[in-house]
Scaffold this active site. Structure first.
Site, PDB file in Angstrom:
ATOM      1  N   ASP A  44      35.242 -50.530  67.557  1.00  0.00           N
ATOM      2  CA  ASP A  44      34.518 -51.060  67.891  1.00  0.00           C
ATOM      3  C   ASP A  44      33.242 -50.670  67.643  1.00  0.00           C
ATOM      4  O   ASP A  44      32.882 -49.452  67.822  1.00  0.00           O
ATOM      5  CB  ASP A  44      34.760 -51.372  69.683  1.00  0.00           C
ATOM      6  CG  ASP A  44      33.709 -52.728  69.997  1.00  0.00           C
ATOM      7  OD1 ASP A  44      34.021 -53.794  69.818  1.00  0.00           O
ATOM      8  OD2 ASP A  44      32.712 -52.276  70.542  1.00  0.00           O
TER       9      ASP A  44
ATOM     10  N   ASP B 235      24.347 -54.355  57.272  1.00  0.00           N
ATOM     11  CA  ASP B 235      24.095 -53.397  56.545  1.00  0.00           C
ATOM     12  C   ASP B 235      22.775 -53.629  55.768  1.00  0.00           C
ATOM     13  O   ASP B 235      21.980 -52.721  55.463  1.00  0.00           O
ATOM     14  CB  ASP B 235      25.301 -53.087  55.617  1.00  0.00           C
ATOM     15  CG  ASP B 235      26.280 -52.252  56.037  1.00  0.00           C
ATOM     16  OD1 ASP B 235      26.146 -51.443  57.046  1.00  0.00           O
ATOM     17  OD2 ASP B 235      27.472 -52.439  55.375  1.00  0.00           O
TER      18      ASP B 235
HETATM   19  P1  ITT Z   1      37.111 -56.775  65.198  1.00  0.00           P
HETATM   20  O1  ITT Z   1      36.785 -56.931  66.896  1.00  0.00           O
HETATM   21  O2  ITT Z   1      38.440 -57.743  64.901  1.00  0.00           O
HETATM   22  O3  ITT Z   1      37.481 -55.244  64.925  1.00  0.00           O
HETATM   23  P2  ITT Z   1      34.572 -57.418  64.381  1.00  0.00           P
HETATM   24  O4  ITT Z   1      33.482 -57.612  63.253  1.00  0.00           O
HETATM   25  O5  ITT Z   1      34.094 -58.599  65.503  1.00  0.00           O
HETATM   26  O6  ITT Z   1      36.138 -57.319  64.185  1.00  0.00           O
HETATM   27  P3  ITT Z   1      33.235 -55.544  66.391  1.00  0.00           P
HETATM   28  O7  ITT Z   1      33.585 -56.424  67.725  1.00  0.00           O
HETATM   29  O8  ITT Z   1      33.230 -54.309  66.542  1.00  0.00           O
HETATM   30  O9  ITT Z   1      34.131 -56.147  65.048  1.00  0.00           O
HETATM   31  O10 ITT Z   1      31.740 -56.011  66.113  1.00  0.00           O
HETATM   32  C1  ITT Z   1      31.364 -55.253  65.227  1.00  0.00           C
HETATM   33  C2  ITT Z   1      29.868 -55.752  64.696  1.00  0.00           C
HETATM   34  O11 ITT Z   1      28.971 -54.924  64.590  1.00  0.00           O
HETATM   35  C3  ITT Z   1      30.160 -56.416  63.177  1.00  0.00           C
HETATM   36  O12 ITT Z   1      30.550 -57.657  63.292  1.00  0.00           O
HETATM   37  C4  ITT Z   1      28.974 -56.127  62.578  1.00  0.00           C
HETATM   38  O13 ITT Z   1      27.972 -57.334  62.855  1.00  0.00           O
HETATM   39  C5  ITT Z   1      28.305 -54.994  63.233  1.00  0.00           C
HETATM   40  N1  ITT Z   1      28.661 -53.859  62.539  1.00  0.00           N
HETATM   41  C6  ITT Z   1      29.418 -52.611  63.147  1.00  0.00           C
HETATM   42  N2  ITT Z   1      29.591 -51.986  61.910  1.00  0.00           N
HETATM   43  C7  ITT Z   1      28.891 -52.434  60.921  1.00  0.00           C
HETATM   44  C8  ITT Z   1      28.497 -51.433  59.734  1.00  0.00           C
HETATM   45  O14 ITT Z   1      29.099 -50.516  59.300  1.00  0.00           O
HETATM   46  N3  ITT Z   1      27.729 -52.226  58.741  1.00  0.00           N
HETATM   47  C9  ITT Z   1      27.222 -53.389  59.533  1.00  0.00           C
HETATM   48  N4  ITT Z   1      27.270 -53.983  60.480  1.00  0.00           N
HETATM   49  C10 ITT Z   1      28.178 -53.430  61.383  1.00  0.00           C
END
Ligand code: ITT
Length: 203
Positions: free
Chosen positions: A76, A160
């Site tokens: 997350d 990103d």
């Molecule tokens: P899952 O819950 O199914 O894993 P998700 O994309 O919804 O997929 P999250 O709830 O953890 O995952 O939300 C993470 C969000 O935060 C992601 O969709 C991006 O908007 C942002 N994010 C997280 N890590 C990132 C990264 O390495 N680069 C860019 N944006 C990122």
């Protein structure tokens, strides 16, 4: 060889974590699979209602681990902008949910138009859950940096292209994946998690 399922619907996360495992040289020990190799529907609903990254990461690992009865890892993560009190934070993926990321990033840049303090960080909570052996390990890592003044680059995913990690001039959208994986929140979290699992002989 142990099969570990990454509990995510985000294909970019799978690519990044797989590369981290490759770099750690543990591909002969760990096979990373997608949770959807095991669950034949993308419609398993997981209510990410935690208030922290760790809570949500544990919720995901727990929920999917209980369904498939095999070891899972979850992630997350989110972007936190200091001058906006941590926004979008734990709700990063839900902010303007139906809009493309370009539109979401434009909105964030306009919210920051007159803000000089550009400090921000990405956080990632990575969790390992092995239901059979009653093991749950969760840890969190961050990468600090600043918010750019424009959208730059097309590597990576999500926010990103507007995040410049400390010590660099380019955004994560411009930097090669290998560099992002070395210094990112996710890179650091999964590196530490897998290193711990191996050194404790848990996998
Ligand atoms: P899952 O819950 O199914 O894993 P998700 O994309 O919804 O997929 P999250 O709830 O953890 O995952 O939300 C993470 C969000 O935060 C992601 O969709 C991006 O908007 C942002 N994010 C997280 N890590 C990132 C990264 O390495 N680069 C860019 N944006 C990122």
């Amino acid at each position: 060889m142990i099969e570990i399922y990454l509990a995510t619907s985000n294909k970019e996360k799978i690519k990044e974590v797989d590369k981290i495992i490759e770099k750690l040289n543990i591909k002969q020990k760990v096979k990373l699979c997608s949770i959807f190799d095991e669950i034949k529907s993308e419609f398993v609903y997981v209510d990410e209602n935690g208030e922290t990254y760790t809570e949500n990461s544990v919720i995901k690992a727990w929920r999917y681990g209980k369904i498939i009865n095999k070891p899972v890892v979850s992630d997350d993560s989110g972007l936190n902008i200091v001058a906006l009190d941590g926004f979008p934070g734990v709700h990063s993926s839900r902010f303007m949910f139906n809009s493309p990321y370009r539109v979401r990033m434009k909105t964030i840049l306009s919210m920051m138009q007159n803000i000089e303090d550009r400090k921000a960080y990405f956080a990632c909570a990575a969790t390992y859950f092995d239901i059979e052996n009653n093991i749950l390990i969760s840890l969190e890592e961050r990468v600090y940096g600043t918010i750019a003044y424009d959208i730059r680059g097309s590597n990576g995913f999500g926010y990103d292209p507007i995040f410049i990690p400390k010590g660099y001039n380019q955004t994560f959208g411009e930097l090669p994946t290998e560099i992002k994986n070395e210094i990112s929140h996710r890179g650091k979290a999964f590196n530490r998690l897998f290193t711990h699992l191996i050194s404790s002989s848990l996998i």
